[in-house]
Design a protein around this motif. Structure first.
Motif, PDB file in Angstrom:
ATOM      1  N   VAL A 129      12.416 -39.753  59.429  1.00 22.79           N
ATOM      2  CA  VAL A 129      11.289 -39.799  58.487  1.00 22.79           C
ATOM      3  C   VAL A 129      11.774 -39.456  57.088  1.00 22.79           C
ATOM      4  CG1 VAL A 129       9.120 -38.675  57.837  1.00 22.79           C
ATOM      5  CG2 VAL A 129       9.536 -39.307  60.234  1.00 22.79           C
ATOM      6  N   ASN A 130      12.593 -38.414  56.977  1.00 24.42           N
ATOM      7  CA  ASN A 130      13.128 -37.993  55.688  1.00 24.42           C
ATOM      8  C   ASN A 130      13.886 -39.136  55.009  1.00 24.42           C
ATOM      9  OD1 ASN A 130      15.295 -36.889  53.862  1.00 24.42           O
ATOM     10  ND2 ASN A 130      14.268 -34.975  54.318  1.00 24.42           N
ATOM     11  N   GLY A 137       8.209 -37.839  48.526  1.00 26.35           N
ATOM     12  CA  GLY A 137       7.327 -38.539  49.451  1.00 26.35           C
ATOM     13  C   GLY A 137       6.726 -37.588  50.460  1.00 26.35           C
ATOM     14  N   ARG A 138       5.650 -38.002  51.095  1.00 29.90           N
ATOM     15  CA  ARG A 138       4.959 -37.089  51.989  1.00 29.90           C
ATOM     16  C   ARG A 138       4.952 -37.616  53.436  1.00 29.90           C
ATOM     17  NH1 ARG A 138       1.656 -40.174  49.191  1.00 29.90           N
ATOM     18  NH2 ARG A 138      -0.385 -40.851  49.961  1.00 29.90           N
ATOM     19  N   PHE A 139       4.958 -36.676  54.347  1.00 27.94           N
ATOM     20  CA  PHE A 139       4.907 -36.930  55.785  1.00 27.94           C
ATOM     21  C   PHE A 139       3.622 -36.288  56.284  1.00 27.94           C
ATOM     22  CE2 PHE A 139       7.120 -35.818  60.087  1.00 27.94           C
ATOM     23  CZ  PHE A 139       6.445 -36.855  60.712  1.00 27.94           C
ATOM     24  N   VAL A 140       2.699 -37.133  56.749  1.00 30.20           N
ATOM     25  CA  VAL A 140       1.381 -36.654  57.167  1.00 30.20           C
ATOM     26  C   VAL A 140       1.136 -37.125  58.595  1.00 30.20           C
ATOM     27  CG1 VAL A 140      -1.090 -36.715  56.720  1.00 30.20           C
ATOM     28  CG2 VAL A 140       0.525 -36.714  54.800  1.00 30.20           C
ATOM     29  N   VAL A 184      11.007 -27.014  62.282  1.00 29.67           N
ATOM     30  CA  VAL A 184      11.620 -28.343  62.381  1.00 29.67           C
ATOM     31  C   VAL A 184      11.525 -29.078  61.040  1.00 29.67           C
ATOM     32  CG1 VAL A 184      11.419 -30.632  63.461  1.00 29.67           C
ATOM     33  CG2 VAL A 184      11.231 -28.569  64.871  1.00 29.67           C
ATOM     34  N   LEU A 185      10.375 -29.036  60.414  1.00 29.35           N
ATOM     35  CA  LEU A 185      10.190 -29.719  59.133  1.00 29.35           C
ATOM     36  C   LEU A 185      11.054 -29.099  58.039  1.00 29.35           C
ATOM     37  CD1 LEU A 185       6.318 -30.153  59.321  1.00 29.35           C
ATOM     38  CD2 LEU A 185       7.966 -32.032  59.249  1.00 29.35           C
ATOM     39  N   GLU A 186      11.037 -27.789  57.956  1.00 27.53           N
ATOM     40  CA  GLU A 186      11.782 -27.117  56.885  1.00 27.53           C
ATOM     41  C   GLU A 186      13.288 -27.277  57.052  1.00 27.53           C
ATOM     42  OE1 GLU A 186       8.549 -23.623  55.682  1.00 27.53           O
ATOM     43  OE2 GLU A 186      10.274 -23.111  56.956  1.00 27.53           O
ATOM     44  N   GLU A 187      13.764 -27.316  58.263  1.00 23.69           N
ATOM     45  CA  GLU A 187      15.205 -27.481  58.503  1.00 23.69           C
ATOM     46  C   GLU A 187      15.683 -28.892  58.209  1.00 23.69           C
ATOM     47  OE1 GLU A 187      15.826 -26.217  62.513  1.00 23.69           O
ATOM     48  OE2 GLU A 187      15.901 -24.080  61.982  1.00 23.69           O
ATOM     49  N   ASN A 188      14.728 -29.806  58.030  1.00 22.11           N
ATOM     50  CA  ASN A 188      15.105 -31.200  57.812  1.00 22.11           C
ATOM     51  C   ASN A 188      14.562 -31.754  56.496  1.00 22.11           C
ATOM     52  OD1 ASN A 188      16.575 -32.079  60.387  1.00 22.11           O
ATOM     53  ND2 ASN A 188      14.771 -31.011  61.188  1.00 22.11           N
ATOM     54  N   GLY A 189      14.502 -30.860  55.492  1.00 18.05           N
ATOM     55  CA  GLY A 189      14.282 -31.307  54.127  1.00 18.05           C
ATOM     56  C   GLY A 189      12.854 -31.387  53.638  1.00 18.05           C
ATOM     57  N   PHE A 190      11.928 -30.690  54.310  1.00 17.13           N
ATOM     58  CA  PHE A 190      10.525 -30.765  53.921  1.00 17.13           C
ATOM     59  C   PHE A 190       9.969 -29.396  53.525  1.00 17.13           C
ATOM     60  CE2 PHE A 190      10.950 -34.638  56.375  1.00 17.13           C
ATOM     61  CZ  PHE A 190      10.148 -35.536  55.683  1.00 17.13           C
ATOM     62  N   ARG A 191       8.994 -29.432  52.629  1.00 21.03           N
ATOM     63  CA  ARG A 191       8.152 -28.281  52.348  1.00 21.03           C
ATOM     64  C   ARG A 191       6.824 -28.515  53.059  1.00 21.03           C
ATOM     65  NH1 ARG A 191       7.023 -29.086  47.182  1.00 21.03           N
ATOM     66  NH2 ARG A 191       4.962 -29.962  47.616  1.00 21.03           N
ATOM     67  N   VAL A 192       6.393 -27.556  53.833  1.00 24.05           N
ATOM     68  CA  VAL A 192       5.135 -27.697  54.564  1.00 24.05           C
ATOM     69  C   VAL A 192       3.980 -27.281  53.655  1.00 24.05           C
ATOM     70  CG1 VAL A 192       3.800 -26.955  56.568  1.00 24.05           C
ATOM     71  CG2 VAL A 192       6.265 -27.322  56.780  1.00 24.05           C
TER      72      VAL A 192
END
Length: 266
Positions: A129-130, A137-140, A184-192
């Motif tokens: 996804v990243n 970009g956003r993941f929803v 999982v999200l934070e370890e793979n390049g996302f801010r929740v």
């Protein structure tokens, strides 16, 4: 969803678009809140991950510039194409990171009722996804969360143990807590930006047997060569859950994990 043959072409496709329409039409209907959370814009390019039969993809197409629909099931992608989704592809979410779509072209990735089927390596799915998203970009998405369909899952586990089968070996579901999926999200390049577990008592359009036949196929796979025993397992699961019935209507306690995250790094 690579130089090797995609996983999606190697495994048996147990999904039936006909059963899905008959027994699970409530799934896309209940996806409206997560679509609202996505808030698609007219100039955006969006990836629909785990698009299923495309019912929500149609709604997405009305709101943004373009949508690419992907799903691991060829049967579901065919159903999506039949309702007019032209840009639809058979891609397993685990293989997405190696796919040509993973080139930072999308403004958003949307997923409804699909991520919990991607149990083999949830982190790899998020990595894919990243790679699909532009910076910022956003993941929803929304998927099954901790304790989702616990009563049905427990009944299926019990039926298999009774027959000497280890249910953990065929259980297909990944139902994370908010803490687990945040990590999982934070370890793979996302801010929740938002994440929540939402209990939702869900009225079925079928009975427990119909639901099990549609969604419990991984548990039932050990009985593929014995249709009579397969049906006995389905009937036993329903019999053990008669408390879920009220005046002829059947209910299951869904617990949904809904989230919005922003790409902050590759």
């Amino acid at each position: 969803m690579a130089t090797s043959t995609p996983a999606s072409t190697q495994k048996k496709d147990d999904w039936s678009s006909q059963k899905y329409v008959k027994n699970a039409s409530f799934v896309p209907v209940l996806g409206a809140p997560v679509l609202q959370l996505l808030d698609p814009q007219p100039d955006e390019h969006i990836l629909d991950l785990g698009a299923g039969d495309g019912v929500l993809t149609v709604e997405l197409e009305k709101k943004c510039k373009s949508v690419v629909a992907v799903d691991a099931s060829a049967a579901m992608i065919e159903a999506a194409r039949e309702i007019g989704i032209k840009n639809a592809h058979v891609i397993d979410g685990h293989d997405l990171a190696e796919h040509e779509l993973a080139n930072g072209q999308f403004d958003a990735v949307f997923s409804n009722a699909a991520l919990h089927w991607m149990k083999k390596d949830p982190s790899r799915v998020v990595q894919g996804v990243n790679k699909c998203l532009k910076p910022g970009g956003r993941f929803v998405g929304e998927c099954g969360g901790h304790m989702n369909v616990a009563e049905v899952r427990a009944s299926m586990h019990a039926a298999l143990k009774k027959r000497g089968i280890n249910p953990e070996e065929v259980d297909p579901w990944y139902f994370p807590s908010t803490k687990t999926y945040t990590q999982v999200l934070e370890e793979n390049g996302f801010r929740v930006d938002y994440i929540e577990l939402i209990p939702r008592l869900t009225l079925l359009t079928t009975d427990i047997a119909g639901w099990t036949d549609t969604f419990g196929f991984s548990f039932l796979r050990p009985f593929d060569s014995d249709p009579a025993e397969r049906q006995r397992v389905i009937d036993e699961v329903q019999e053990n859950l008669t408390f879920s019935q009220d005046h002829g209507a059947w209910y299951i306690m869904y617990v949904r994990l809904r989230f919005k995250a922003t790409k902050i790094r590759d």
